[in-house]
Design an enzyme around this catalytic site. Structure first.
Site, short mmCIF file in Angstrom:
data_model
loop_
_atom_site.label_atom_id
_atom_site.label_comp_id
_atom_site.label_asym_id
_atom_site.label_seq_id
_atom_site.Cartn_x
_atom_site.Cartn_y
_atom_site.Cartn_z
N LYS A 204 0.86 -1.19 0.00
CA LYS A 204 0.00 0.00 0.00
C LYS A 204 0.90 1.23 0.00
CE LYS A 204 -1.62 2.57 3.13
NZ LYS A 204 -1.55 3.86 2.39
N GLU A 277 10.77 1.45 10.14
CA GLU A 277 11.67 2.62 10.10
C GLU A 277 10.82 3.84 10.36
OE1 GLU A 277 14.03 5.19 7.02
OE2 GLU A 277 14.99 3.22 7.24
N CYS A 311 13.98 10.71 6.19
CA CYS A 311 14.06 10.14 7.55
C CYS A 311 15.44 10.32 8.15
CB CYS A 311 13.66 8.68 7.52
SG CYS A 311 14.65 7.67 6.39
N GLU A 409 10.36 16.21 15.66
CA GLU A 409 10.77 16.13 14.27
C GLU A 409 9.96 17.11 13.42
OE1 GLU A 409 11.73 12.62 11.03
OE2 GLU A 409 9.95 12.41 12.28
#
Length: 540
Positions: A204, A277, A311, A409
């Site tokens: 997906k 992750e 990331c 973040e």
């Protein structure tokens, strides 16, 4: 650029006229027939569609057919049938198909680059990172297949009499939930070792970058992977993510820490494995003996590649007093000299954010920091003149713990600078917080930097490089510590996660029970003597 596939029965999958002079996609060269050829790859029967727009200028690209839980079930049904046959194919055949994919990706890179830029808005040179990484991954696993997957001999309890082998057998069907920020490499690279190991995949991709993921699926077909081995569904994770986890034999997820924890809980309920992750607040250490010019060059790439939507991008800089002023001067100068643009041009150093939501987050973080006393050394504002979601590369100084961007973040082109006096203090500050994905250390003393790296709580640490040294070295594992994730992609760990280790032991002559009228007590003494002999001989 046109698609060879005919328009499917039932009409086009996109809205808008087909007249190129009036089609807003025509300025991109993205033809409706091409889009339809890609969306035919979806398992989606709901009749619903979701609009897809380009972050370059908001132009509509497609209406993407949407899947439901029933479509997910059908995708897994087809994938399981395909996997049963695929698991019986030779490793040589699987590797050969991967090598054909390697060649296809390099040959078709202009098409791939165009589509990545249309959907993500990133600079073209950052889109090339994705093309190159997919090619590297395909070639690496094709060339090292036997190293990772061949049956291994292990020590038996009785030398010469106990033969032990470990097989690496496929788990079955892997569910992959991929993000939008690297729509080509993260749509494919986690799945390629799964295929090589004998699995099928149901994936997906994120709704914001479906077309790039579907182009990847088409290239898998063209390379020669069997039909139904790689199935694609579309829809919000909140609607079909659970359906994927409920049917998969293993789940690979890349995304936010909050969602990753939810995925992990669902996998735990089914006792299936997962690799995650997740987020990061990545540190960059500039030591007192660093090459300042090299560090400043690396800092720009570490911070502003893909507009910071990476990331492993850096958001926190810790710079030694001895070089702080010189580093800041060079970093600011290089940042202010960047070429910005939401176009397909190769000369753009940074592209746009992907959405209004990302722009809102970045803007809020900067405004919060400035309102509480942080100083803007470069950037600091949105640039609607360049694109609807464009934000300048931004360097902040004087960021303190009460500011949102200190520990949260941002996932955008915003970084904070901090001085340090002592390297041990710098490492402690770099380790502050709950994340631990990627770090960089700049120093001309390689051994000292590598020693320091052992104390940094991150899954990857780059010496005198931003992130590419570890990211592109696909023989080494990549992943996060602490709340940055679990499991690893790349290397042996990146393919073995998709296998079950099966031990097969063949016993010759001697059995593990008393023989010839021997008592249990005597048998125990014999085995004890054997253990002592094995120790004396240095056996494990």
């Amino acid at each position: 650029m046109s698609a060879p596939n005919p328009v499917p029965a039932g009409g086009p999958a996109v809205d808008g006229p087909h007249d190129p002079e009036h089609d807003p996609r025509a300025s991109y060269g993205l033809e409706p027939d091409y889009v339809e050829g890609l969306t035919r790859r979806l398992v989606a029967t709901t009749g619903r569609t979701a609009p897809l727009e380009s972050p370059l200028n908001g132009a509509p690209l497609a209406h993407v057919p949407q899947s439901d839980a029933g479509d997910v079930a059908e995708a897994f049904k087809q994938a399981r049938r395909a996997q049963a046959a695929w698991a019986r194919t030779s490793l040589e055949e699987r590797s050969a198909i991967l090598m054909r994919l390697h060649d296809l990706v390099l040959e078709r890179q202009e098409e791939i680059l165009d589509l990545i830029v249309w959907e993500s808005g990133k600079a073209r040179k950052h889109a090339f990172d994705e093309v190159f990484h997919v090619a590297l991954t395909a070639r690496y696993y094709a060339r090292t297949a036997h190293q990772h997957l061949d049956t291994e001999r292990k020590l038996g309890i009785i030398p010469g009499l106990t033969r032990v082998e470990v097989n690496h057998v496929p788990k079955g069907v892997v569910g992959i939930i991929a993000p939008w920020n690297y729509p080509f490499t993260l749509a494919l690279c986690d799945g390629l070792p799964a295929l090589l190991a004998g699995n099928a995949v149901v994936t997906k991709p994120d709704s914001q970058t479906m077309l790039t993921a579907l182009l990847g699926a088409r290239l898998l077909d063209e390379a020669g992977f069997p039909a139904d081995l790689w199935k694609v569904v579309a829809g919000p994770g909140s609607e079909i993510g659970t359906a994927i986890i409920d049917r998969a034999d293993y789940v690979c997820f890349t995304g936010s820490t909050a969602t990753g924890k939810h995925v992990a809980r669902q996998c735990a309920d089914r006792l299936i494995g997962c690799s995650l992750e997740l987020g990061g607040k990545n540190p960059f250490l500039v030591l007192r003996d660093a090459d300042v010019e090299r560090a400043a060059e690396g800092a720009v790439r570490a911070s502003f590649s893909n507009a910071g939507q990476l990331c492993v991008a850096t958001e926190r800089f810790f710079v030694a007093d001895q070089v702080y002023d010189r580093f800041v001067e060079r970093f600011v100068a290089r940042t202010q000299a960047m070429t910005l643009g939401a176009t397909h041009d190769w000369d753009n150093d940074m592209g746009t954010l992907i959405s209004q939501a990302q722009l809102d987050t970045v803007t809020a973080h900067v405004q919060d920091a400035v309102g509480k006393g942080a100083r803007v050394l470069a950037g600091g504002k949105a640039r609607p003149d360049l694109g609807p979601y464009f934000f300048e590369p931004t360097i902040l100084e004087g960021v303190t713990p009460e500011m949102t961007c200190f520990g949260t973040e941002t996932f955008g082109p915003v970084v904070s600078l901090y001085r340090f006096h002592d390297e041990a203090d710098a490492v402690a500050r770099a380790n502050d917080g709950e994340y631990g994905l990627n770090a960089s250390i700049y120093s001309q003393d390689g051994p000292r930097a590598r020693m320091l790296a052992r104390h940094v709580k991150c899954g990857t640490v780059n010496i005198n490089e931003a992130f590419a040294a570890t990211f592109a070295s696909v023989d080494s594992p990549m992943g996060g510590m602490r709340e940055s994730g679990a499991g690893r992609r790349q290397g042996t760990e990146g393919i073995r996660r998709y296998t079950e280790s099966q031990s097969v032991a063949t016993q010759r002559l001697m059995r593990f029970s008393p023989v010839l009228g021997m008592s249990d007590e005597t048998f125990a003494k014999v085995m004890t003597a054997n253990a002592r002999l094995m120790k004396k001989l240095g056996r494990a």
